[in-house]
Scaffold this motif. Structure first.
Motif, PDB file in Angstrom:
ATOM      1  N   ARG A 169      -7.089   7.382   7.849  1.00 35.03           N
ATOM      2  CA  ARG A 169      -6.433   6.180   7.339  1.00 35.03           C
ATOM      3  C   ARG A 169      -6.521   6.120   5.812  1.00 35.03           C
ATOM      4  N   SER A 170      -7.663   6.573   5.244  1.00 37.71           N
ATOM      5  CA  SER A 170      -7.804   6.546   3.781  1.00 37.71           C
ATOM      6  C   SER A 170      -6.909   7.586   3.124  1.00 37.71           C
ATOM      7  N   GLU A 172      -3.916   8.374   4.365  1.00 39.78           N
ATOM      8  CA  GLU A 172      -2.558   7.849   4.525  1.00 39.78           C
ATOM      9  C   GLU A 172      -2.241   6.679   3.589  1.00 39.78           C
ATOM     10  N   HIS A 173      -3.251   5.822   3.341  1.00 36.77           N
ATOM     11  CA  HIS A 173      -2.937   4.585   2.625  1.00 36.77           C
ATOM     12  C   HIS A 173      -4.153   4.101   1.845  1.00 36.77           C
ATOM     13  N   GLU A 174      -3.931   3.580   0.638  1.00 40.67           N
ATOM     14  CA  GLU A 174      -5.065   3.107  -0.172  1.00 40.67           C
ATOM     15  C   GLU A 174      -5.708   1.867   0.440  1.00 40.67           C
ATOM     16  N   TRP A 176      -6.681   1.321   3.416  1.00 44.58           N
ATOM     17  CA  TRP A 176      -6.950   1.937   4.718  1.00 44.58           C
ATOM     18  C   TRP A 176      -7.547   0.954   5.713  1.00 44.58           C
ATOM     19  N   PHE A 179      -4.722  -0.527   7.602  1.00 45.89           N
ATOM     20  CA  PHE A 179      -3.644   0.385   7.996  1.00 45.89           C
ATOM     21  C   PHE A 179      -3.766   0.712   9.481  1.00 45.89           C
ATOM     22  N   GLY A 188      -1.861  12.585   7.866  1.00 44.30           N
ATOM     23  CA  GLY A 188      -3.095  12.253   8.571  1.00 44.30           C
ATOM     24  C   GLY A 188      -3.390  13.211   9.697  1.00 44.30           C
TER      25      GLY A 188
END
Length: 201
Positions: A169-170, A172-174, A176, A179, A188
Motif C-alpha cells: 500500500r505504501s 502504491e500511494h503516499e 497508504w 488506501f 503493488g
C-alpha cells in the motif's frame, strides 16, 4: 482527562505503524532479545543446541506477538474485515503442493545447476532436530507445538500484515493508511512478488 486525551492524540498517528509493522518487528526483536539475555546455567546460546532456549524463543514470540495482536485487533477488523474465499483455499493448497515439491525434490537446486550457476548462495533455514535435542516425548511435543504455532500462525500473520497492510500500500500511494487493498495495481503486485522472492530464497 485532558492529559489522557493529549497522550491519545499524540500516539494516534503511530497506530497504523504499530498495527501493520509492529508484529513483524516484535517477532524478530523477541527472538534476538531472548537469545541475547539468555543466561540459563550450562545452556548454549544457540537454539539448535539449547533445549530450553529453543522452547523459550517459540513461546516468548507467541506471547509477545499475541499480546500486540490483541491490542490492535479492533483496528485490524476495521482495516481488513474477515472474508474467506473458496479460491483462497484452492490457491493455498496448490501453493503448498508446489512449495513442498520444490523442497522435497530439490527442484530449485536442479534448475539453478542446469543453468550452470552455483548453489552456494542459497540460504539454509536454521534447523532443530527435536528428536536429538529433547530426551523425552513431552518436551519434544511442547517444542513442536510451539514451533508449529510460530511457523503456521505467528509468522504468516505478522508477515502478511506487513506486506499487505503496509508495504504494497505504501508503494502504491503516499496516503497508504487509507488506501484500499482492492485498488492495488500492477506496481503493488510486482513489488509483493519481488519481496517474496528476495526474502524467501
Amino acid at each position: 482527562m485532558k492529559q489522557r486525551e493529549t497522550l491519545s492524540t499524540r500516539i494516534a498517528p503511530l497506530a497504523p505503524y504499530v498495527t501493520f509493522i509492529g508484529p513483524l518487528v516484535v517477532y524478530f526483536a523477541a527472538g534476538a532479545l531472548i537469545s541475547k539475555w539468555w543466561s540459563y546455567p550450562g545452556e548454549s546460546d544457540d537454539p539448535s543446541q539449547s533445549p530450553v532456549l529453543a522452547i523459550a524463543q517459540c513461546y516468548g514470540r507467541i506471547v509477545l506477538v499475541g499480546c500486540l495482536f490483541a491490542l490492535v485487533m479492533s483496528r485490524l477488523r476495521r482495516a481488513f474485515p474477515l472474508s474467506v474465499s473458496g479460491w483462497s483455499i484452492v490457491a493455498g493448497c496448490l501453493g503448498a503442493v508446489v512449495w513442498i515439491g520444490l523442497c522435497r525434490f530439490d527442484l530449485e537446486i536442479q534448475l539453478i545447476a542446469s543453468l550452470g550457476l552455483s548453489t552456494d548462495w542459497l540460504s539454509q533455514r536454521d534447523a532443530i532436530d527435536p528428536w536429538s535435542l529433547y530426551p523425552t516425548a513431552g518436551l519434544r511435543w511442547l517444542f513442536l507445538a510451539g514451533r508449529f504455532a510460530v511457523l503456521v500462525l505467528v509468522v504468516p500473520l505478522a508477515e502478511e500484515l506487513f506486506l499487505r497492510g503496509f508495504f504494497i500500500r505504501s508503494i502504491e500511494h503516499e496516503d497508504w493508511k487509507n488506501f484500499p487493498l482492492d485498488q492495488i495495481g500492477i506496481t503493488g503486485i510486482v513489488a509483493a512478488s519481488v519481496y517474496g522472492v528476495l526474502t524467501h530464497p
